[in-house]
Design a protein around this motif. Structure first.
Motif, PDB file in Angstrom:
ATOM      1  N   GLU A 262       0.838  -1.219   0.000  1.00  0.00           N
ATOM      2  CA  GLU A 262       0.000   0.000   0.000  1.00  0.00           C
ATOM      3  C   GLU A 262       0.865   1.259   0.000  1.00  0.00           C
ATOM      4  O   GLU A 262       0.581   2.219  -0.711  1.00  0.00           O
ATOM      5  CB  GLU A 262      -0.934   0.035   1.216  1.00  0.00           C
ATOM      6  CG  GLU A 262      -1.778  -1.186   1.432  1.00  0.00           C
ATOM      7  CD  GLU A 262      -1.013  -2.331   2.120  1.00  0.00           C
ATOM      8  OE1 GLU A 262      -0.273  -2.106   3.097  1.00  0.00           O
ATOM      9  OE2 GLU A 262      -1.156  -3.471   1.628  1.00  0.00           O
ATOM     10  N   GLN A 263       1.907   1.263   0.831  1.00  0.00           N
ATOM     11  CA  GLN A 263       2.787   2.424   0.883  1.00  0.00           C
ATOM     12  C   GLN A 263       3.544   2.588  -0.428  1.00  0.00           C
ATOM     13  O   GLN A 263       3.694   3.709  -0.927  1.00  0.00           O
ATOM     14  CB  GLN A 263       3.766   2.308   2.051  1.00  0.00           C
ATOM     15  CG  GLN A 263       4.625   3.556   2.222  1.00  0.00           C
ATOM     16  CD  GLN A 263       5.575   3.470   3.390  1.00  0.00           C
ATOM     17  OE1 GLN A 263       5.873   2.392   3.910  1.00  0.00           O
ATOM     18  NE2 GLN A 263       6.084   4.626   3.814  1.00  0.00           N
ATOM     19  N   PHE A 264       4.008   1.483  -0.992  1.00  0.00           N
ATOM     20  CA  PHE A 264       4.705   1.534  -2.272  1.00  0.00           C
ATOM     21  C   PHE A 264       3.828   2.158  -3.348  1.00  0.00           C
ATOM     22  O   PHE A 264       4.249   3.068  -4.063  1.00  0.00           O
ATOM     23  CB  PHE A 264       5.138   0.121  -2.687  1.00  0.00           C
ATOM     24  CG  PHE A 264       5.579   0.033  -4.120  1.00  0.00           C
ATOM     25  CD1 PHE A 264       6.794   0.567  -4.525  1.00  0.00           C
ATOM     26  CD2 PHE A 264       4.771  -0.570  -5.070  1.00  0.00           C
ATOM     27  CE1 PHE A 264       7.197   0.494  -5.853  1.00  0.00           C
ATOM     28  CE2 PHE A 264       5.166  -0.650  -6.397  1.00  0.00           C
ATOM     29  CZ  PHE A 264       6.378  -0.122  -6.796  1.00  0.00           C
ATOM     30  N   HIS A 265       2.595   1.682  -3.461  1.00  0.00           N
ATOM     31  CA  HIS A 265       1.700   2.203  -4.497  1.00  0.00           C
ATOM     32  C   HIS A 265       1.359   3.671  -4.257  1.00  0.00           C
ATOM     33  O   HIS A 265       1.280   4.457  -5.211  1.00  0.00           O
ATOM     34  CB  HIS A 265       0.450   1.338  -4.620  1.00  0.00           C
ATOM     35  CG  HIS A 265       0.725   0.029  -5.298  1.00  0.00           C
ATOM     36  ND1 HIS A 265       0.951  -0.068  -6.656  1.00  0.00           N
ATOM     37  CD2 HIS A 265       0.863  -1.220  -4.803  1.00  0.00           C
ATOM     38  CE1 HIS A 265       1.202  -1.328  -6.962  1.00  0.00           C
ATOM     39  NE2 HIS A 265       1.161  -2.047  -5.856  1.00  0.00           N
ATOM     40  N   ALA A 266       1.192   4.073  -3.012  1.00  0.00           N
ATOM     41  CA  ALA A 266       0.912   5.483  -2.705  1.00  0.00           C
ATOM     42  C   ALA A 266       2.096   6.366  -3.094  1.00  0.00           C
ATOM     43  O   ALA A 266       1.911   7.435  -3.700  1.00  0.00           O
ATOM     44  CB  ALA A 266       0.580   5.651  -1.229  1.00  0.00           C
ATOM     45  N   LEU A 267       3.295   5.924  -2.778  1.00  0.00           N
ATOM     46  CA  LEU A 267       4.477   6.710  -3.141  1.00  0.00           C
ATOM     47  C   LEU A 267       4.660   6.760  -4.653  1.00  0.00           C
ATOM     48  O   LEU A 267       5.013   7.806  -5.215  1.00  0.00           O
ATOM     49  CB  LEU A 267       5.726   6.142  -2.472  1.00  0.00           C
ATOM     50  CG  LEU A 267       5.798   6.316  -0.951  1.00  0.00           C
ATOM     51  CD1 LEU A 267       6.965   5.535  -0.377  1.00  0.00           C
ATOM     52  CD2 LEU A 267       5.892   7.785  -0.575  1.00  0.00           C
ATOM     53  N   ALA A 268       4.408   5.640  -5.329  1.00  0.00           N
ATOM     54  CA  ALA A 268       4.535   5.609  -6.791  1.00  0.00           C
ATOM     55  C   ALA A 268       3.522   6.544  -7.440  1.00  0.00           C
ATOM     56  O   ALA A 268       3.858   7.303  -8.356  1.00  0.00           O
ATOM     57  CB  ALA A 268       4.379   4.181  -7.315  1.00  0.00           C
ATOM     58  N   GLU A 269       2.278   6.504  -6.988  1.00  0.00           N
ATOM     59  CA  GLU A 269       1.251   7.393  -7.550  1.00  0.00           C
ATOM     60  C   GLU A 269       1.588   8.854  -7.293  1.00  0.00           C
ATOM     61  O   GLU A 269       1.396   9.710  -8.167  1.00  0.00           O
ATOM     62  CB  GLU A 269      -0.135   7.050  -6.993  1.00  0.00           C
ATOM     63  CG  GLU A 269      -0.708   5.757  -7.518  1.00  0.00           C
ATOM     64  CD  GLU A 269      -0.979   5.758  -9.018  1.00  0.00           C
ATOM     65  OE1 GLU A 269      -1.150   6.837  -9.628  1.00  0.00           O
ATOM     66  OE2 GLU A 269      -0.992   4.651  -9.589  1.00  0.00           O
ATOM     67  N   GLY A 270       2.097   9.155  -6.111  1.00  0.00           N
ATOM     68  CA  GLY A 270       2.513  10.527  -5.809  1.00  0.00           C
ATOM     69  C   GLY A 270       3.646  10.988  -6.707  1.00  0.00           C
ATOM     70  O   GLY A 270       3.640  12.126  -7.206  1.00  0.00           O
ATOM     71  N   ALA A 271       4.631  10.120  -6.937  1.00  0.00           N
ATOM     72  CA  ALA A 271       5.742  10.466  -7.820  1.00  0.00           C
ATOM     73  C   ALA A 271       5.243  10.661  -9.251  1.00  0.00           C
ATOM     74  O   ALA A 271       5.681  11.577  -9.958  1.00  0.00           O
ATOM     75  CB  ALA A 271       6.816   9.372  -7.780  1.00  0.00           C
ATOM     76  N   HIS A 272       4.295   9.828  -9.669  1.00  0.00           N
ATOM     77  CA  HIS A 272       3.726   9.949 -11.017  1.00  0.00           C
ATOM     78  C   HIS A 272       3.014  11.291 -11.180  1.00  0.00           C
ATOM     79  O   HIS A 272       3.190  11.985 -12.176  1.00  0.00           O
ATOM     80  CB  HIS A 272       2.772   8.787 -11.277  1.00  0.00           C
ATOM     81  CG  HIS A 272       2.168   8.796 -12.629  1.00  0.00           C
ATOM     82  ND1 HIS A 272       0.812   8.711 -12.833  1.00  0.00           N
ATOM     83  CD2 HIS A 272       2.709   8.883 -13.864  1.00  0.00           C
ATOM     84  CE1 HIS A 272       0.566   8.732 -14.127  1.00  0.00           C
ATOM     85  NE2 HIS A 272       1.701   8.843 -14.779  1.00  0.00           N
ATOM     86  N   ALA A 273       2.241  11.665 -10.190  1.00  0.00           N
ATOM     87  CA  ALA A 273       1.483  12.917 -10.266  1.00  0.00           C
ATOM     88  C   ALA A 273       2.378  14.144 -10.168  1.00  0.00           C
ATOM     89  O   ALA A 273       2.060  15.193 -10.750  1.00  0.00           O
ATOM     90  CB  ALA A 273       0.436  12.957  -9.152  1.00  0.00           C
TER      91      ALA A 273
END
Length: 142
Positions: free
Chosen positions: A112-123
């Motif tokens: 969950e943390q990985f996906h949240a950080l990845a989505e934040g970096a993408h945005a």
């Protein structure tokens, strides 16, 4: 904060023309591009490949810094960007998508943390913000 430059030169016109692109850093110096490198599979570069490289590298660096800030100092991140060039209604061309595929190894991180950080970096990646095209992220924690 910083300014980077690149230049392009085209000699001759249309399909028979030959372009050359150079970057301020010198990593590209008079690199060939033209019709055959853009629409066929001839050696050389093209604008879409350069946009893909910019998007993949920007996002990967943004995620690297986000992971470091979150307390994950080690691991690997590999990102592929696929940039889609299509004909538009006027007969010209438009870049319609830049899709990122991420595979990362981050010891100790929860999915969950990985996906949240990845989505934040993408945005928040500056190149993601620059592109006026659809963009998707597919992230895999290995």
């Amino acid at each position: 904060m910083s300014i980077r430059t690149a230049s392009a030169r085209y000699e001759g016109f249309g399909k028979e023309g030959r372009g050359h692109v150079s970057t301020q850093s010198g990593v590209l110096t008079d690199q060939y591009y033209g019709f055959s490198t853009r629409f066929e599979d001839q050696p050389g570069t093209n604008p879409e490949e350069l946009v893909a490289a910019a998007h993949a590298s920007c996002f990967t660096m943004a995620l690297s810094f986000a992971l470091a800030r979150a307390g994950f100092p080690d691991g690997t991140i590999e990102t592929e960007a696929v940039v889609k060039l299509e004909k538009d209604a006027d007969g010209g061309f438009v870049i319609t998508r830049s899709d990122l595929t991420l595979i990362a190894k981050v010891p100790g991180i929860a999915a969950e943390q990985f996906h949240a950080l990845a989505e934040g970096a993408h945005a928040n990646c500056p190149v993601s913000k620059l592109l006026n095209a659809e963009s998707a992220l597919t992230a895999t924690l290995a």
